[in-house]
Every structure is written in structure tokens, then in C-alpha cells.
Design a protein around this motif. Sequence first.
Motif, PDB file in Angstrom:
ATOM      1  N   HIS A   1       0.912  -1.175   0.006  1.00 43.48           N
ATOM      2  CA  HIS A   1       0.022  -0.019  -0.035  1.00 43.48           C
ATOM      3  C   HIS A   1       0.827   1.271   0.014  1.00 43.48           C
ATOM      4  CE1 HIS A   1      -3.594   2.287   0.476  1.00 43.48           C
ATOM      5  NE2 HIS A   1      -3.078   3.085   1.774  1.00 43.48           N
ATOM      6  N   ARG A   2       1.918   1.345   0.691  1.00 43.85           N
ATOM      7  CA  ARG A   2       2.867   2.611   0.887  1.00 43.85           C
ATOM      8  C   ARG A   2       3.484   2.604  -0.765  1.00 43.85           C
ATOM      9  NH1 ARG A   2       5.658   4.022   5.986  1.00 43.85           N
ATOM     10  NH2 ARG A   2       4.104   3.437   7.716  1.00 43.85           N
ATOM     11  N   MET A   3       3.841   1.567  -1.319  1.00 42.57           N
ATOM     12  CA  MET A   3       4.390   1.635  -2.548  1.00 42.57           C
ATOM     13  C   MET A   3       3.215   2.140  -3.578  1.00 42.57           C
ATOM     14  SD  MET A   3       6.149  -1.932  -2.749  1.00 42.57           S
ATOM     15  CE  MET A   3       7.673  -1.965  -3.782  1.00 42.57           C
ATOM     16  N   TRP A   4       1.945   1.700  -3.252  1.00 43.21           N
ATOM     17  CA  TRP A   4       0.805   2.141  -4.378  1.00 43.21           C
ATOM     18  C   TRP A   4       0.744   3.720  -4.143  1.00 43.21           C
ATOM     19  CZ3 TRP A   4      -1.873  -0.596  -7.849  1.00 43.21           C
ATOM     20  CH2 TRP A   4      -2.937   0.015  -8.447  1.00 43.21           C
ATOM     21  N   VAL A   5       0.479   4.070  -2.852  1.00 45.43           N
ATOM     22  CA  VAL A   5       0.410   5.643  -2.604  1.00 45.43           C
ATOM     23  C   VAL A   5       1.506   6.356  -3.241  1.00 45.43           C
ATOM     24  CG1 VAL A   5       0.058   7.269  -0.416  1.00 45.43           C
ATOM     25  CG2 VAL A   5      -1.084   5.164  -0.367  1.00 45.43           C
ATOM     26  N   ALA A   6       2.721   6.003  -3.226  1.00 46.49           N
ATOM     27  CA  ALA A   6       3.815   6.532  -4.072  1.00 46.49           C
ATOM     28  C   ALA A   6       3.951   6.442  -5.351  1.00 46.49           C
ATOM     29  CB  ALA A   6       5.247   6.007  -3.245  1.00 46.49           C
ATOM     30  N   GLY A   7       2.879   5.752  -5.855  1.00 43.78           N
ATOM     31  CA  GLY A   7       2.711   5.694  -7.434  1.00 43.78           C
ATOM     32  C   GLY A   7       3.718   4.557  -8.003  1.00 43.78           C
ATOM     33  N   LEU A   8       4.135   3.854  -7.162  1.00 41.37           N
ATOM     34  CA  LEU A   8       4.856   2.465  -7.495  1.00 41.37           C
ATOM     35  C   LEU A   8       3.916   1.415  -7.870  1.00 41.37           C
ATOM     36  CD1 LEU A   8       8.145   2.779  -5.205  1.00 41.37           C
ATOM     37  CD2 LEU A   8       7.842   3.458  -7.611  1.00 41.37           C
ATOM     38  N   TYR A   9       3.005   1.347  -8.803  1.00 40.16           N
ATOM     39  CA  TYR A   9       1.915   0.668  -9.071  1.00 40.16           C
ATOM     40  C   TYR A   9       2.374  -0.856  -9.273  1.00 40.16           C
ATOM     41  CZ  TYR A   9      -0.462   4.909  -9.137  1.00 40.16           C
ATOM     42  OH  TYR A   9      -0.916   6.325  -8.923  1.00 40.16           O
ATOM     43  N   LEU A  10       3.203  -0.991 -10.280  1.00 44.79           N
ATOM     44  CA  LEU A  10       3.469  -2.501 -10.581  1.00 44.79           C
ATOM     45  C   LEU A  10       4.552  -3.365  -9.575  1.00 44.79           C
ATOM     46  CD1 LEU A  10       3.753  -4.671 -12.668  1.00 44.79           C
ATOM     47  CD2 LEU A  10       6.035  -3.520 -13.496  1.00 44.79           C
ATOM     48  N   PRO A  11       5.213  -2.474  -8.663  1.00 50.55           N
ATOM     49  CA  PRO A  11       5.920  -2.902  -7.681  1.00 50.55           C
ATOM     50  C   PRO A  11       4.832  -3.377  -6.598  1.00 50.55           C
ATOM     51  CG  PRO A  11       7.257  -1.261  -8.401  1.00 50.55           C
ATOM     52  CD  PRO A  11       6.057  -1.259  -9.031  1.00 50.55           C
ATOM     53  N   ALA A  12       4.380  -2.634  -6.237  1.00 48.12           N
ATOM     54  CA  ALA A  12       2.861  -2.938  -5.227  1.00 48.12           C
ATOM     55  C   ALA A  12       2.177  -4.199  -5.625  1.00 48.12           C
ATOM     56  CB  ALA A  12       2.169  -1.699  -5.166  1.00 48.12           C
ATOM     57  N   ARG A  13       1.871  -4.020  -6.958  1.00 50.84           N
ATOM     58  CA  ARG A  13       0.970  -5.372  -7.530  1.00 50.84           C
ATOM     59  C   ARG A  13       1.769  -6.596  -7.501  1.00 50.84           C
ATOM     60  NH1 ARG A  13      -3.780  -6.268  -7.937  1.00 50.84           N
ATOM     61  NH2 ARG A  13      -3.998  -7.070  -9.890  1.00 50.84           N
TER      62      ARG A  13
END
Length: 193
Positions: A44-56
Motif C-alpha cells: 500500500h505504501r508503494m501504491w500511494v507513492a505511485g509505484l503501481y507495478l511493484p506494489a501489485r
Amino acid sequence: MGVISRIREDLAMARAHDPAARSNVEVFLAYSGLHAVWSYRIAHRMWVAGLYLPARLVSQFTRFLTGIEIHPGARIGRRLFIDHGMGVVIGETADVGDDVMLYHGVTLGGKTRHGVVRGEKRHPTLGDGVTIGAGAKVLGPITIGAWSTIGANAVVTRDAPPKSLLLGIPATIQPVRTQTIEGARGLPVSDED
């Protein structure tokens, strides 16, 4: 709140809700529901930071390891406890309050027949203290009020006010009275019991 404090809080929640939990060490090492929640927090922290692919990728790897899929875009409060866990799915636009408990096979999913618009609310919102029984499906952009209980295998597609008891397919709100059982807080009990 720091990472260690959050982990301690999660361990205490698990021990409070699972009488089979014998120690914090056992819960820390063996409870896949907690592992999935901890991994979600990183994703979720990655997602919020705009790191969508790594978060997924973190989310999907966690799904592979635990059998629990929590989309990194979901918003989850404190002390979520997933008991047994296998087959739990939490969708991207789901909002989960504090002190929520989910059993295995629960889906917080979307429901749409039309094209999906990015950013559109498609998944449920759960208030604080909601408990959802094994196999239940809560579908669409609905709101389940705080301290409600959804029975096993129920299919919920409509809003419910706080302190509701939802049972059946499709789920209906049942009359509730509060009964105090020795050693337990007030538990919702259907008038039909």
C-alpha cells in the motif's frame, strides 16, 4: 504509530480473537492472515507513492504465499484480523475500518455490468468492528455499518446500518437483541433463536 507497535497491536488482536493462539511467537510465525496484512501495508505504501507495478507484484507474491489477495489500493484500518485466511479477496476500492475480523473465503468484491471507470468506487466499505463469516460475499460500493455481523456464506449487495446481523442469499437484515454471555461482550443474537 511505529512498525513494532503496530505488530504488537496485531498480535494482541489475533490472540484476543483466536483461542487456539498459544503465544505471540506462534502467531508471528504461523498466522498467514497477519502475514498478508503486513505485506499489504508495504504494498500500500508503494501504491500511494505511485509505484503501481511493484506494489501489485508484492501483492501477487503474497497471494501465492498465503492464499489471501489484498489489492494494494484498498484502504485498511488498524487491527484487521483474518482468521484462517485462505481465499480472502479484498478489492482495490474497498475501505475496511478498525477492529474488523474476516474468516476464510470472504470476498469484498465489485459488482458491475457496465464499463469500469478508473477511480470509481466499486468495492464495499466496512465500518469499525465488522465481523464477516466464512465464505461470505460483500459486493459493490455498499456500506456496512460499524459493529455489524455478516453470517457465513451470506451474499450482501445492499447497505446495512450499524449493529446489523445479515444472513442469507441475498442477505437480509435480521432482528437483533444484545445478549451478554459470561466472559464475552454483548454479542448479536437473532430473535429467531
